[in-house]
Scaffold this active site. Sequence first.
Site, mmCIF file in Angstrom:
data_model
loop_
_atom_site.group_PDB
_atom_site.id
_atom_site.type_symbol
_atom_site.label_atom_id
_atom_site.label_comp_id
_atom_site.label_asym_id
_atom_site.label_seq_id
_atom_site.Cartn_x
_atom_site.Cartn_y
_atom_site.Cartn_z
ATOM 1 N N ASP A 262 47.099 38.573 49.746
ATOM 2 C CA ASP A 262 46.366 39.036 48.573
ATOM 3 C C ASP A 262 46.680 38.173 47.344
ATOM 4 O O ASP A 262 47.837 37.854 47.079
ATOM 5 C CB ASP A 262 46.758 40.497 48.289
ATOM 6 N N GLU A 304 43.411 35.146 50.532
ATOM 7 C CA GLU A 304 42.409 35.681 49.602
ATOM 8 C C GLU A 304 42.363 34.744 48.397
ATOM 9 O O GLU A 304 43.132 34.886 47.456
ATOM 10 C CB GLU A 304 42.757 37.103 49.139
HETATM 11 C C1 GLC Z 1 42.957 41.257 45.071
HETATM 12 C C2 GLC Z 1 42.295 42.519 45.567
HETATM 13 C C3 GLC Z 1 41.897 43.364 44.402
HETATM 14 C C4 GLC Z 1 43.129 43.687 43.583
HETATM 15 C C5 GLC Z 1 43.916 42.422 43.222
HETATM 16 C C6 GLC Z 1 45.286 42.749 42.697
HETATM 17 O O1 GLC Z 1 42.111 40.447 44.366
HETATM 18 O O2 GLC Z 1 41.197 42.200 46.387
HETATM 19 O O3 GLC Z 1 41.243 44.539 44.807
HETATM 20 O O4 GLC Z 1 42.754 44.341 42.405
HETATM 21 O O5 GLC Z 1 44.098 41.577 44.328
HETATM 22 O O6 GLC Z 1 46.190 43.006 43.735
#
Ligand code: GLC
Length: 615
Positions: A262, A304
Amino acid sequence: MAKKKWDKTFEERFEKHYDELKWLYAELYNNDMQAFEYFCNMLYDYYKARSKKLKLWDAGREVVNDWFAGNEMLGMLMYTNAFAGDLKGVRQHLDYLEECRVNYLHLMPLLCSPAGRSDGGYAVSDFRNVQPELGSMEDLAALSDECHARGISVCLDFVMNHTSEDHEWARRAKKGDKEYQDRYFFFDNWDIPNIYEKTVPQVFPTTAPGNFTWCEEAGKVVMTSFYPYQWDLNYRNPVVFNDMTANMLYLCNQGVDIIRLDAVPYIWKTLGTDCRNLPQVHTLVRIMRMATEIVCPGTLLLGEVVMEPSKVVPYFGTVDKPECHMLYNVTTMASTWHTVATKDVRLLKHQLGTVFALPKQYVFLNYLRCHDDIGWGLDYRFLEQFGMQEVSHKKYLNDYLKGAWQGSDARGELYNDDPRLGDARLCGTTASLCGIEAAEDEGNDDKLKRAVTLDIMLHAFLFTQSGIPVLYSGDEIGQKNDYGYHDDPHKKDDSRYLHRGDLDWNSVEKRKEEGTRQQKIFDAICKLADLRSSNRVFENEADTWIVETYNDHVLGIGRYYRGEKLIALFNFSARDETAWINEEEEYEDLLTGDKASAKAVCVPANDFYWLITRF
Ligand code: GLC
């Protein structure tokens, strides 16, 4: 370093990576060999703790190391509670997932996270325990076990950029414990934070402005790039990296097959920079990749990286030094919704051209919608040639998809609308953005038919791309927006909850009723998935190209693999349009099995064709 008596398999894998591992670690952590030794022994501990069953999976996947790149892969992303209440509930609905042809299950964050300060589970207060309402670690392990028995892989988030302010480390830091404050970014006053603010953009400019928060208990300022209750971890401290890698490996040992890293671009901070995608981030990811290859080689890393294409691709690493196994195809997703709103395929053609030119080993995760907003990270330099300017174009896209533009039946809501920047993002489910909600509200059957056709066409486009298509739970039946979040004090400020509603199982039942919207979409998606997995032209290794249609409303994609050639045509216009193509071979409509010509093809409004020929 002083090696203990290690098991042979571990030793072999470790030896393979040792030099690079040591070199990178030493470089990043100023030759802190004590920390490195701890790291290596920690890897062995997690290897030893890994179950025999999982080690067998590892062995198999080491042989077939592209096991995840086949055309039979189909993912689904879901919140455990929204789908089935808790982990046991998910287990009870695995038959349904199989009915949806899903063999890759991404469960949204489910570890302990404080109510009302959780950012949908992305503020983790305990990396070793499941949120009690959702179940226990045993339930998670049992679920992954049963998923494996059914051939379903399990993906889980590893929220590594920050912890919740309730995490034990943060609680100790609040009490003034220096050792724990050093795991975060603490400052005595605002001097340095103010210098950071000069160069670091804001993630949530309206819902959580600024990158720092005053911590009353500690009497200091703490770095909080996301929400004020999400404290950024300081990966300059090797203890943080060692312990967080251990947390990741702990999850892998529960049977998690895919680790979603993430917000990974944010994990390294340097004053005077934008604190995104710094070179050290790549070193950390590379080390984590080696750690998984040593301890649990059956596990994949999904990065991500919600950034522009030039920033995304480097996270694959190189052939010799790979980083992530998979990355999100975020720009294609955003460009798709731009195309829905403009009905002009030129940007999408350009974007896909860039993706098609990449090496085929790069596996992308494709999607139409996910739990987050749609950010308008488009190629504005390209759009400028058509007179589209960034700020005004974003406004157009948002207006269109909110349904504020004349003729638009989309129903979305803005997200993080900062009038100073004019760069609001957008929320809404696929179905509502396609016009299904408006059509049903108006009781307009013609509109509904068109909206369902558009929804199915977008899924066909998703399935035409190489990589892994991932459905967002609810999209398989055309689930609409959930406005209930407006009344929930914990959620009302975050419009992403618009598309995070509970799955309506009564609506799911309607998939069995002939003629319902649910049945039409469900059956169409299943059919597309079946055709995708049974025709090798959808294999990841296929050649892919843009087919010129000489019509800016119709996107043409070609695929070729081992004697199979597919011509896919997608009409983004609300009128019937002709794709001025001229393909010599005799084709078959893959959906109907009827003979078809691939010359000057008239594609009905918002519809598509999959034309195939076999040599
Ligand atoms: C990522 C997640 C999102 C979250 C962020 C902070 O971008 O997809 O939903 O708010 O991380 O952890």
